[in-house]
Design a protein around this motif. Structure first.
Motif, PDB file in Angstrom:
ATOM      1  N   TRP A 148      13.063   6.456   7.409  1.00 24.96           N
ATOM      2  CA  TRP A 148      11.945   6.808   8.298  1.00 24.96           C
ATOM      3  C   TRP A 148      12.077   8.221   8.873  1.00 24.96           C
ATOM      4  N   ASN A 149      13.319   8.722   8.898  1.00 22.26           N
ATOM      5  CA  ASN A 149      13.569  10.042   9.458  1.00 22.26           C
ATOM      6  C   ASN A 149      13.245  10.102  10.952  1.00 22.26           C
ATOM      7  N   ILE A 150      13.640   9.039  11.667  1.00 20.90           N
ATOM      8  CA  ILE A 150      13.388   8.972  13.117  1.00 20.90           C
ATOM      9  C   ILE A 150      14.721   8.766  13.850  1.00 20.90           C
TER      10      ILE A 150
ATOM     11  N   LEU B 187       5.561  10.820   7.911  1.00 21.23           N
ATOM     12  CA  LEU B 187       5.807  11.195   9.309  1.00 21.23           C
ATOM     13  C   LEU B 187       6.309  12.630   9.402  1.00 21.23           C
ATOM     14  N   ASN B 188       7.186  12.987   8.491  1.00 21.24           N
ATOM     15  CA  ASN B 188       7.736  14.332   8.482  1.00 21.24           C
ATOM     16  C   ASN B 188       6.645  15.358   8.165  1.00 21.24           C
ATOM     17  N   LYS B 189       5.815  15.023   7.187  1.00 15.52           N
ATOM     18  CA  LYS B 189       4.777  15.964   6.753  1.00 15.52           C
ATOM     19  C   LYS B 189       3.745  16.214   7.852  1.00 15.52           C
ATOM     20  N   ILE B 190       3.399  15.163   8.602  1.00 13.37           N
ATOM     21  CA  ILE B 190       2.370  15.343   9.640  1.00 13.37           C
ATOM     22  C   ILE B 190       2.994  15.527  11.025  1.00 13.37           C
ATOM     23  N   ALA B 191       4.320  15.666  11.054  1.00 14.59           N
ATOM     24  CA  ALA B 191       5.048  15.927  12.311  1.00 14.59           C
ATOM     25  C   ALA B 191       4.756  14.870  13.370  1.00 14.59           C
TER      26      ALA B 191
ATOM     27  N   SER C 229       8.320   1.768   0.433  1.00 19.24           N
ATOM     28  CA  SER C 229       7.435   2.028   1.582  1.00 19.24           C
ATOM     29  C   SER C 229       8.140   2.803   2.689  1.00 19.24           C
ATOM     30  N   GLN C 230       9.387   2.472   2.959  1.00 19.37           N
ATOM     31  CA  GLN C 230      10.094   3.157   4.052  1.00 19.37           C
ATOM     32  C   GLN C 230      10.253   4.659   3.780  1.00 19.37           C
ATOM     33  N   PRO C 231      10.769   5.056   2.601  1.00 18.84           N
ATOM     34  CA  PRO C 231      10.831   6.500   2.334  1.00 18.84           C
ATOM     35  C   PRO C 231       9.449   7.154   2.346  1.00 18.84           C
ATOM     36  N   ALA C 232       8.432   6.408   1.920  1.00 20.26           N
ATOM     37  CA  ALA C 232       7.071   6.973   1.935  1.00 20.26           C
ATOM     38  C   ALA C 232       6.619   7.230   3.368  1.00 20.26           C
TER      39      ALA C 232
ATOM     40  N   THR D 253       0.801  -1.225   0.000  1.00 14.09           N
ATOM     41  CA  THR D 253       0.000   0.000   0.000  1.00 14.09           C
ATOM     42  C   THR D 253       0.833   1.274   0.000  1.00 14.09           C
ATOM     43  N   PHE D 254       1.997   1.245   0.667  1.00 19.49           N
ATOM     44  CA  PHE D 254       2.826   2.461   0.743  1.00 19.49           C
ATOM     45  C   PHE D 254       3.975   2.435  -0.252  1.00 19.49           C
TER      46      PHE D 254
END
Lengths: 194, 313
Positions: free
Chosen positions: B140-142, B106-110, B98-101, B61-62
């Motif tokens: 994931w940017n985490i 996550l970044n966009k919705i903080a 999916s991971q970059p998505a 899906t992602f």
């Protein structure tokens, strides 16, 4: 690598049908106006097959080589690989086919004799007509965005089908059939698995 | 009168579900409310940290490549997921882009700090595991993953060693292992018996209950949290049930549609911690997350659900 045996092909089809077709839409938008070059390729091939000049086989093989290389790089590697982990292998297969066409078609000029069988000529010509004319219309006919069209020389399926059609029309080395046939099989399974 | 009966019955079902959960050695602690407004969570056995019973999968899906429209849709799906109380998102290097998505979303919705981040290590080269996990973290940017799992038992001996070390060093909080569509359950069972796992992930749904026989029992006994993938059999179950009537008694467990019915069946098993249905549809994530609220079926109701589904499929 024993774990690999527990996977099925469908386990690697990890994208939806919508995502798959959307790749063609984005791709077509990104490469415009190369479609005009693809149309020119198709016209040259039809002209060469119709008029049968001495240079026909070499020119057709050369255009096929360019097409297989372009699809390998621009679509399979640069775009499809982003959503499909084995698309880089597919790209290598397309490069291999380009190499075979270069060797047998361009260098050794083995696409120089037309088949005498009328049925083979009929099948080859019919398949070529379907690939050049009808294939790009499939999205429109199936209710998808027309921008998702797939053209010979730019997308893998019509490129493989057109190659098979041309191989049917000429007395061609059997080895040249292998990659296009494998691709038709892979593509068919992919479309069914999504 | 009917409403009163329904309310009483619903409370009774909730009480039963609570009782059932309590009887499983402390595995369950669903936070029910008297109505449908409280999110149902279950504790992770190794830490008692509560986790909502519905998470979000990302297989297929992602995996949308660099399609800007689809990436924004992923962010919207995640936004709805978090708004409904969701926390756990699961991915894998196997799932294409999916991971970059997820990282984009996550970044966009903080929400990079709020997500319960779950990923997998999936490489036959044992030495590449650490590098792959670091690449995943960057996608994931985490700061760090909460749970890292060995994907489909691939090179599990080596990767588990690495994961235990990472857990000791505080780089991840939980260690797990996964399989899917009923593959290699014997080997998974052996690993569950001997390894100090926090989580295990496998497939289970109302028509494919093979996992009940050994894996779920073993997980309960060993205090291992269970994540269920493919609760809808990759959507095939929903397709089969589409157009068929939901039983009237589904409202007793607060189910308004088939996805909720199927998810509540899965997460009501005493050994199951959560399920991770995957979707790219906003409506579907809302439907799925609604299964995080209201009553859960008890044992008798679960039997009734199985009987009904087997009759109509």
């Amino acid at each position: 690598m024993g774990e690999m045996t527990s996977y099925r092909l469908s386990d690697f089809i990890l994208f939806s049908q919508a995502t798959y077709f959307r790749q063609f839409e984005l791709y077509n938008q990104a490469i415009w106006p190369l479609h005009l070059v693809a149309i020119l390729f198709s016209c040259v091939i039809i002209f060469a097959l119709w008029k049968k000049p001495a240079w026909a086989g070499r020119i057709i093989a050369g255009l096929l080589v360019v097409s297989w290389c372009w699809v390998a790089w621009a679509f399979l590697y640069e775009r499809f690989y982003k959503i499909h982990l084995v698309a880089n292998w597919y790209a290598m297969g397309f490069i291999l086919q380009a190499g075979l066409l270069t060797w047998y078609g361009v260098i050794k000029n083995q696409l120089n004799t037309f088949v005498t069988s009328q049925s083979k000529t009929f099948i080859g010509s019919g398949l070529l007509f379907i690939t050049f004319i009808l294939y790009p219309l499939i999205p429109f006919m199936s209710g998808r965005s027309w921008l998702q069209f797939e053209m010979f020389s730019l997308a893998p399926d019509p490129t493989a089908l057109a190659t098979l059609a041309i191989l049917f029309i000429y007395k061609s080395p059997k080895l040249l059939y292998v990659v296009p046939l494998i691709w038709v099989l892979i593509s068919g399974v992919t479309l069914l698995s999504m | 009168m009917k409403n009163q009966y329904n309310q009483s019955r619903r409370r009774f079902m909730q009480f039963l579900a609570l009782g059932m959960s309590g009887s499983v050695g402390g595995l369950f602690n669903p936070r029910f409310s008297q109505a449908n407004s409280t999110l149902i969570s279950k504790p992770i056995p190794s830490s008692n940290e509560p986790i909502p019973v519905i998470g979000l999968g990302s297989s297929r899906t992602f995996n949308v490549g660099d399609d800007p429209v689809a990436l924004d849709n992923v962010a919207k799906v995640m936004q709805h997921f978090f708004n409904a109380g969701g926390r756990m998102i699961d991915s894998s290097p196997m799932y294409g882009s999916s991971q970059p998505a997820i990282g984009y979303g996550l970044n966009k919705i903080a929400k990079t700090k709020d997500v319960f981040a779950v990923d997998k290590v999936w490489t036959w080269d044992a030495e590449m595991g650490t590098e792959q996990m670091e690449q995943s973290r960057q996608y994931w940017n985490i700061d760090a993953f909460d749970l890292m799992q060995v994907h489909n038992l691939v090179e599990w001996e080596h990767h588990l060693e690495t994961l235990y070390e990472m857990k000791q060093q505080g780089k991840i909080r939980y260690v797990g292992i996964t399989t899917s569509h009923g593959r290699r359950h014997d080997e998974l069972e052996d690993i569950m018996k001997t390894e100090p796992l926090d989580f295990v992930q496998f497939s289970y749904n109302i028509v494919d209950r093979e996992a009940e026989r050994r894996l779920l029992t073993l997980a309960k006994k060993r205090g291992i949290a269970v994540i269920i993938n493919r609760p809808f059999q990759r959507g095939d179950l929903i397709d089969e049930l589409e157009g068929k009537p939901l039983p009237k008694w589904a409202k007793d467990i607060d189910c308004k549609n088939w996805p909720q019915f199927l998810l509540k069946f899965v997460v009501s098993h005493p050994a199951v911690t959560c399920a991770i249905p995957a979707t790219s549809q906003l409506e579907h994530v809302k439907e799925n997350m609604a299964a995080c609220y209201g009553a859960l079926p008890d044992k008798a109701m679960r039997t009734r659900m199985i009987d009904y589904v087997e009759k109509i499929i």
